[in-house]
Design an enzyme around this catalytic site. Structure first.
Site, PDB file in Angstrom:
ATOM      1  N   ARG A 128      12.340 -29.073  13.451  1.00  0.00           N
ATOM      2  CA  ARG A 128      11.638 -30.329  13.145  1.00  0.00           C
ATOM      3  C   ARG A 128      11.063 -30.685  15.288  1.00  0.00           C
ATOM      4  O   ARG A 128      11.554 -32.175  14.913  1.00  0.00           O
ATOM      5  CB  ARG A 128      11.992 -31.941  12.762  1.00  0.00           C
ATOM      6  N   GLU A 154      21.208 -30.055   1.309  1.00  0.00           N
ATOM      7  CA  GLU A 154      20.520 -28.925   1.628  1.00  0.00           C
ATOM      8  C   GLU A 154      21.084 -27.981   1.573  1.00  0.00           C
ATOM      9  O   GLU A 154      20.448 -27.231   2.502  1.00  0.00           O
ATOM     10  CB  GLU A 154      19.611 -29.459   2.518  1.00  0.00           C
ATOM     11  N   GLU A 178       7.980 -35.668  12.478  1.00  0.00           N
ATOM     12  CA  GLU A 178       8.217 -34.496  11.337  1.00  0.00           C
ATOM     13  C   GLU A 178       6.508 -34.170  10.673  1.00  0.00           C
ATOM     14  O   GLU A 178       6.260 -33.932  10.340  1.00  0.00           O
ATOM     15  CB  GLU A 178       9.049 -34.638  10.605  1.00  0.00           C
ATOM     16  N   TRP A 226      12.082 -29.753  -5.010  1.00  0.00           N
ATOM     17  CA  TRP A 226      11.985 -30.446  -3.810  1.00  0.00           C
ATOM     18  C   TRP A 226      12.380 -31.916  -4.074  1.00  0.00           C
ATOM     19  O   TRP A 226      13.030 -32.738  -3.349  1.00  0.00           O
ATOM     20  CB  TRP A 226      11.712 -30.063  -2.423  1.00  0.00           C
ATOM     21  N   ASP A 271      12.697 -38.912   2.680  1.00  0.00           N
ATOM     22  CA  ASP A 271      12.586 -38.255   4.243  1.00  0.00           C
ATOM     23  C   ASP A 271      11.517 -38.490   4.878  1.00  0.00           C
ATOM     24  O   ASP A 271      10.894 -38.037   4.745  1.00  0.00           O
ATOM     25  CB  ASP A 271      12.551 -37.253   3.278  1.00  0.00           C
TER      26      ASP A 271
HETATM   27  C1  GCV Z   1      17.697 -31.405   9.579  1.00  0.00           C
HETATM   28  C2  GCV Z   1      14.770 -33.083   6.259  1.00  0.00           C
HETATM   29  C3  GCV Z   1      13.780 -32.133   7.029  1.00  0.00           C
HETATM   30  C4  GCV Z   1      14.795 -30.906   7.776  1.00  0.00           C
HETATM   31  C5  GCV Z   1      15.711 -32.033   8.393  1.00  0.00           C
HETATM   32  C6  GCV Z   1      16.813 -32.556   7.111  1.00  0.00           C
HETATM   33  C7  GCV Z   1      18.111 -33.759   7.458  1.00  0.00           C
HETATM   34  O1  GCV Z   1      14.864 -32.026   5.127  1.00  0.00           O
HETATM   35  O2  GCV Z   1      12.694 -31.342   6.751  1.00  0.00           O
HETATM   36  O3  GCV Z   1      14.594 -30.416   8.724  1.00  0.00           O
HETATM   37  O4  GCV Z   1      17.174 -30.832   8.480  1.00  0.00           O
HETATM   38  O5  GCV Z   1      16.142 -33.893   6.743  1.00  0.00           O
HETATM   39  O6  GCV Z   1      17.426 -34.594   7.781  1.00  0.00           O
HETATM   40  O7  GCV Z   1      19.109 -33.177   7.021  1.00  0.00           O
END
Ligand code: GCV
Length: 658
Positions: free
Chosen positions: A149, A274, A381, A520, A353
């Site tokens: 990102r 994740e 992002e 998701w 998010d």
């Molecule tokens: C670093 C979101 C982003 C991911 C990120 C995640 C997080 O899902 O798209 O790129 O991962 O947040 O904060 O861990």
């Protein structure tokens, strides 16, 4: 106007000119230690450039305009006082960092620092740790690249599998950070891949070199680690946090880290989220996992930042009972009181998010016996990826000012002892890709220092420092472009808090149903009659009940829910009348037309500043405005067409919708 072609030394908010008032004066410095040495170097350089003088010796009998003095025992290590009497401005601090922050305070004041009497003021940061998390990979990741990102070029620290070995660049970055009050950096991605895992052990020397370049500006180094380290690095058969061998392994690893970096800040951990490993594998809780790492760090004074971004990322879109927004509270609220003293729960500011509009996370009001950090996202992002102007100061300020218990209770900015932003900086010549995105980095630092600061005043500071002696037309123009840019972005993207109408994967540009049937957990549930997620306790997922009163009640009913969050909390018909008096669908049309018009206007204002901004900077922003306008138009047309086609309700003003 006279700045040279930008390079990584682009001075951002510290151009030499900002030091002129200080650099033309006589300064006496009393202080010892490496950070005080940095202060001395800063003043000496400014004086060499502008003709002032660093007064030698102890200054006895000498005349000076500015005294920067270390030694007041009554202040904390980062605090300073600033006063002016009898023609001398005096900054007093007890530690090197306080002295450095005091120096930058004088730079911010400019000529005002040396005019008239100034009653003594104490300055102290409201939060102890003001940290940037870099989602930087050491090795280029096949999907996420060098910086996950990241929209500002490559990493400042790593390139293609190795440390860049450019301490000058890192030091210049630390200097910018110190000037807005940031005192901690986590140098690698919270998603810790195979190469990056080794930073903890056999590659700690590379981290130590980075720490060495950050240290002179009072910035401590933190590291993201994988919970599976004892297995993937140590060859153990388990990473169970209650196993003695695992705990010993971590204790040994941490000793190694402190041998290399004596002032190491601690770990950042993304666990059971994740796809990252965590304590659940062993039937243990987040508190078990956190406390095991906290125990290893405690003897050395380190802290573990354990992220609360934990949810089921393999959801079935058919299942309406699972609500991703609930997850952090469901996981962590029951653990309140179980975390070690040197553990900090790092909570994203919203429950989902980093969308352009979310309610404040209910976790922030639900763990009174747990140390908390609030995490915001400077890297854009979901807010235009540093191709769109989107100054996030007002959004962050709203979050920090939110009072989870209502009027009389403390604000989020008081509840959180630490503030964290995902960094938006990289090796781009302007540090942040979009030159105006520098304002986000600066504003984060200043709000972390003082969460109740007026963000528009902070923007004034950024403008004053970045464009010293800017004529009024430039100041007014920059405010016109930046002040409302977050709300403009909100207008032309996903409406009324519904979120996630982005292209899957890279998250740039509109795709209304892009995530609608994905695993998701990010759905809007639009049908021919209405849209939104029912998160009420009465008929929905119950998320609204995770708040204390008055918020639980406010969010529970569509009649009292703030318009901008309506679709986050409620599924309503397109004809539902908002508190503003408009129907939902007419609001969508109006907001999208307005949003694009506002981008056109900002682009016009920027074009009119061409004679006041150095050409290379002006051109970069002008080019990005073309892309922002294109993209905003695409958002407008896709969102409006979607709502027209679903609802069949025409625009009251008969504008063009496809
Ligand atoms: C670093 C979101 C982003 C991911 C990120 C995640 C997080 O899902 O798209 O790129 O991962 O947040 O904060 O861990």
């Amino acid at each position: 106007m006279n700045r040279a072609e930008p390079s990584w030394t682009d001075p951002a908010w510290l151009p030499p000119e900002a030091f002129r008032p200080l650099g033309t004066r006589r300064t006496l410095i009393r202080g010892t230690g490496p950070v005080a040495g940095t202060v001395r170097g800063e003043v000496a350089e400014a004086c060499a450039r502008f003709g002032g003088e660093v007064v030698r010796g102890d200054g006895t009998g000498a005349a000076y305009d500015l005294l920067l003095e270390m030694g007041d025992g009554g202040l904390g290590e980062e605090d300073f006082t600033c006063a002016r009497h009898g023609g001398t401005t005096t900054v007093t601090a007890s530690g090197g960092r306080g002295l450095l922050y005091g120096l930058f305070h004088v730079v911010r004041l400019g000529e005002k620092a040396f005019a008239g009497p100034r009653p003594g003021e104490v300055h102290r940061p409201a939060t102890a740790v003001r940290m940037l998390d870099h989602w930087d990979n050491v090795a280029v990741h096949p999907v996420m690249g060098q910086v996950e990102r990241g929209y500002a070029g490559g990493s400042l620290f790593w390139r293609e599998g190795r440390a860049r070995g450019e301490p000058g660049r890192v030091r210049a970055y630390a200097r910018l950070l110190a000037a807005c009050g940031i005192n901690a950096v986590c140098v690698n991605n919270v998603n810790v891949h195979a190469t990056e895992a080794h930073l903890l052990t056999d590659r700690i020397g590379e981290v130590a070199a980075i720490a060495g370049a950050l240290r002179p500006y009072g910035v401590r180094t933190h590291l993201s680690v994988t919970f599976a380290a004892p297995v993937v690095l140590g060859g153990l058969s388990t990473a169970d946090p209650l196993e003695a061998a695992v705990r010993q392994w971590w204790a040994r690893a941490v000793r190694g880290v402190y041998d290399a970096i004596p002032d190491f800040g601690g770990f950042v951990v993304k666990a059971d989220s994740e796809g990252q490993p965590g304590p659940f594998t062993y039937g243990r809780s987040h508190a078990d996992g956190t406390n095991m790492l906290a125990a290893a760090l405690a003897p050395h004074g380190g802290t573990v930042h354990w992220r609360a971004f934990v949810y089921d990322h393999r959801q079935d879109w058919r299942d309406r009972t699972t609500d991703r927004a609930r997850a952090a509270h469901d996981h962590f609220a029951p653990l309140d009181g179980e975390f070690a003293d040197n553990a900090v729960l790092q909570v994203k500011h919203g429950p989902m998010d980093f969308q352009v509009r979310e309610p404040v996370s209910p976790v922030l009001g639900a763990l009174p016996r747990t140390r908390l950090a609030v995490e915001v996202q400077a890297t854009q992002e979901y807010t235009g990826q540093q191709r769109h102007v989107c100054w996030l100061g007002p959004m962050w300020s709203e979050v920090l000012g939110f009072r989870p218990q209502g009027g009389a209770g403390p604000a989020v900015g008081e509840l959180a002892g630490h503030l964290v932003a995902v960094s938006n900086a990289g090796d781009d010549p302007f540090w942040t890709g979009h030159p105006l995105a520098q304002a986000n980095l600066y504003t984060f630092g200043r709000l972390a220092w003082r969460p109740d600061a007026d963000p528009y005043r902070v923007l004034d500071e950024w403008i004053g420092l970045t464009f010293p002696s800017a004529p009024e037309r430039l100041v007014t123009g920059l405010h016109a472009v930046l002040d409302g840019s977050w709300r403009t972005y909100e207008k032309y993207t996903a409406p009324l808090g519904v979120g996630f109408m982005v292209q899957p994967g890279h998250h740039y540009g509109p795709s209304v149903d892009g995530y609608e049937y994905s695993p998701w957990g990010t759905y809007h549930f639009a049908d021919r009659d209405g849209i939104g997620v029912d998160r009420s306790a009465a008929t929905g997922t119950g998320y609204a009940a995770q708040y204390a009163e008055p918020w639980a009640g406010v969010y529970e009913s569509a009649a009292t829910c703030p318009d901008e969050l309506l679709l986050f909390f409620h599924h309503v018909p397109y004809g539902h009348v908002l508190r503003s008096g408009k129907t939902v669908v007419q609001h969508v049309y109006d907001a999208h037309f307005e949003g694009v018009e506002e981008v056109e206007e900002a682009r016009r204002v920027w074009a009119g500043l061409a004679d006041l901004v150095e050409p290379v900077r002006h051109t970069r922003v002008a080019e990005l405005f073309e892309e922002q306008l294109r993209s905003a138009g695409e958002w407008r047309d896709q969102i409006n067409s979607y709502f027209l086609r679903k609802s069949g309700v025409p625009d009251a003003h008969g504008r063009r919708i496809y």
